[in-house]
Design a protein around this motif. Sequence first.
Motif, PDB file in Angstrom:
ATOM      1  N   GLU A 279       0.833  -1.210   0.000  1.00 51.71           N
ATOM      2  CA  GLU A 279       0.000   0.000   0.000  1.00 51.71           C
ATOM      3  C   GLU A 279       0.863   1.253   0.000  1.00 51.71           C
ATOM      4  O   GLU A 279       0.553   2.243  -0.680  1.00 51.71           O
ATOM      5  CB  GLU A 279      -0.927  -0.015   1.211  1.00 51.71           C
ATOM      6  CG  GLU A 279      -2.005  -1.094   1.159  1.00 51.71           C
ATOM      7  CD  GLU A 279      -2.859  -1.116   2.407  1.00 51.71           C
ATOM      8  OE1 GLU A 279      -2.593  -0.294   3.316  1.00 51.71           O
ATOM      9  OE2 GLU A 279      -3.793  -1.938   2.483  1.00 51.71           O
ATOM     10  N   ALA A 280       1.954   1.226   0.772  1.00 53.15           N
ATOM     11  CA  ALA A 280       2.837   2.396   0.819  1.00 53.15           C
ATOM     12  C   ALA A 280       3.547   2.602  -0.519  1.00 53.15           C
ATOM     13  O   ALA A 280       3.746   3.739  -0.966  1.00 53.15           O
ATOM     14  CB  ALA A 280       3.855   2.235   1.944  1.00 53.15           C
ATOM     15  N   LEU A 281       3.909   1.511  -1.184  1.00 54.59           N
ATOM     16  CA  LEU A 281       4.644   1.605  -2.443  1.00 54.59           C
ATOM     17  C   LEU A 281       3.755   2.049  -3.605  1.00 54.59           C
ATOM     18  O   LEU A 281       4.270   2.429  -4.665  1.00 54.59           O
ATOM     19  CB  LEU A 281       5.288   0.257  -2.768  1.00 54.59           C
ATOM     20  CG  LEU A 281       6.442  -0.149  -1.837  1.00 54.59           C
ATOM     21  CD1 LEU A 281       6.819  -1.599  -2.067  1.00 54.59           C
ATOM     22  CD2 LEU A 281       7.643   0.763  -2.048  1.00 54.59           C
ATOM     23  N   GLU A 282       2.447   2.014  -3.406  1.00 53.89           N
ATOM     24  CA  GLU A 282       1.543   2.454  -4.461  1.00 53.89           C
ATOM     25  C   GLU A 282       1.666   3.954  -4.734  1.00 53.89           C
ATOM     26  O   GLU A 282       1.210   4.448  -5.769  1.00 53.89           O
ATOM     27  CB  GLU A 282       0.093   2.118  -4.085  1.00 53.89           C
ATOM     28  CG  GLU A 282      -0.230   0.626  -4.187  1.00 53.89           C
ATOM     29  CD  GLU A 282      -1.649   0.319  -3.745  1.00 53.89           C
ATOM     30  OE1 GLU A 282      -2.359   1.282  -3.349  1.00 53.89           O
ATOM     31  OE2 GLU A 282      -2.057  -0.855  -3.801  1.00 53.89           O
ATOM     32  N   SER A 283       2.300   4.668  -3.809  1.00 54.24           N
ATOM     33  CA  SER A 283       2.480   6.107  -4.024  1.00 54.24           C
ATOM     34  C   SER A 283       3.495   6.389  -5.135  1.00 54.24           C
ATOM     35  O   SER A 283       3.582   7.522  -5.636  1.00 54.24           O
ATOM     36  CB  SER A 283       2.946   6.786  -2.723  1.00 54.24           C
ATOM     37  OG  SER A 283       4.200   6.257  -2.299  1.00 54.24           O
ATOM     38  N   LEU A 284       4.271   5.367  -5.534  1.00 56.14           N
ATOM     39  CA  LEU A 284       5.231   5.502  -6.635  1.00 56.14           C
ATOM     40  C   LEU A 284       4.715   4.735  -7.840  1.00 56.14           C
ATOM     41  O   LEU A 284       4.250   3.609  -7.712  1.00 56.14           O
ATOM     42  CB  LEU A 284       6.600   4.946  -6.225  1.00 56.14           C
ATOM     43  CG  LEU A 284       7.291   5.595  -5.032  1.00 56.14           C
ATOM     44  CD1 LEU A 284       8.604   4.871  -4.743  1.00 56.14           C
ATOM     45  CD2 LEU A 284       7.546   7.075  -5.284  1.00 56.14           C
ATOM     46  N   ASP A 285       4.814   5.325  -9.024  1.00 52.80           N
ATOM     47  CA  ASP A 285       4.411   4.615 -10.240  1.00 52.80           C
ATOM     48  C   ASP A 285       5.583   4.554 -11.213  1.00 52.80           C
ATOM     49  O   ASP A 285       6.701   5.014 -10.903  1.00 52.80           O
ATOM     50  CB  ASP A 285       3.186   5.268 -10.888  1.00 52.80           C
ATOM     51  CG  ASP A 285       3.404   6.746 -11.196  1.00 52.80           C
ATOM     52  OD1 ASP A 285       4.581   7.144 -11.383  1.00 52.80           O
ATOM     53  OD2 ASP A 285       2.415   7.497 -11.281  1.00 52.80           O
ATOM     54  N   ASP A 286       5.354   3.988 -12.379  1.00 47.90           N
ATOM     55  CA  ASP A 286       6.423   3.816 -13.359  1.00 47.90           C
ATOM     56  C   ASP A 286       7.021   5.155 -13.788  1.00 47.90           C
ATOM     57  O   ASP A 286       8.243   5.268 -13.983  1.00 47.90           O
ATOM     58  CB  ASP A 286       5.888   3.074 -14.593  1.00 47.90           C
ATOM     59  CG  ASP A 286       5.512   1.638 -14.272  1.00 47.90           C
ATOM     60  OD1 ASP A 286       5.976   1.129 -13.223  1.00 47.90           O
ATOM     61  OD2 ASP A 286       4.758   1.025 -15.053  1.00 47.90           O
ATOM     62  N   GLU A 287       6.175   6.159 -13.940  1.00 49.38           N
ATOM     63  CA  GLU A 287       6.670   7.469 -14.363  1.00 49.38           C
ATOM     64  C   GLU A 287       7.585   8.086 -13.302  1.00 49.38           C
ATOM     65  O   GLU A 287       8.602   8.709 -13.631  1.00 49.38           O
ATOM     66  CB  GLU A 287       5.498   8.401 -14.660  1.00 49.38           C
ATOM     67  CG  GLU A 287       4.688   8.005 -15.897  1.00 49.38           C
ATOM     68  CD  GLU A 287       3.574   8.989 -16.200  1.00 49.38           C
ATOM     69  OE1 GLU A 287       3.458   9.986 -15.436  1.00 49.38           O
ATOM     70  OE2 GLU A 287       2.832   8.777 -17.172  1.00 49.38           O
TER      71      GLU A 287
END
Length: 244
Positions: free
Chosen positions: A159-167
């Motif tokens: 859930e915390a890592l969802e704040s980062l995306d591929d872009e």
Amino acid sequence: MAGRRGARSGRGWDALPPRSSRHPSDEHPPGETPGGERERGNVPARRRRSSPGGYPRGDREGSAQPEQSESELAREICLRQLSVRPRTRAELAKALARKEISEEVIAEVLDRYDEVGIIDDAAFARAWVSSRHHGRGLARRALANELRQHGVDAEVASEALESLDDEDEAATARALVDRKLRTTHGAPEAVFRRLVGMLARKGYPAGVAIRAVKDALAARDAEAAEFADQIDADALADESSDPG
């Protein structure tokens, strides 16, 4: 002459002074010791300084602090740990176990800290991801590994890592490469390998790392751009991800 001799034998000018009948201690005023301290009753001042019963000051019977309970000790250990930096529940549990705190007390203290929000693994994970990505340029894979080492549950970490995306990862990777290129010298091929390796250590997938370095070299100078044109980023990424 006889009279004169008689005078000399009496208390005349050459007579010895009379001996004092006073004791040397009587030279001090009544009630005062040779050191200048007064007495009270029959007890000298120096003896009065001792505490009743012969105990030194502060060490009298009954002055000892009550023994610390296991719960109090556990809370003290936790607060010391948290004063350094935020901790996860798993980190605090490990610290308490090292001090031989019982499992029952560990669960009791940490449950209470969960209730009042002193420890919050979800908040810890979000703050960790933001700080380490923007401060150290770490990618999601490296961040997931760090959160696991701190004992964060896999679901909470995701859930915390969802704040980062591929872009976000691609932009951060390119910024890291541009910054590193300012102080990196050598043949384009050597520079390419060095920078791709740097991004890989920070957790970037091979495709992201290769494309970031290729694009940065293409914008550097003619020699680097010529080398970059020969790079097939997709093919290299496939080779890197191939376990064989």
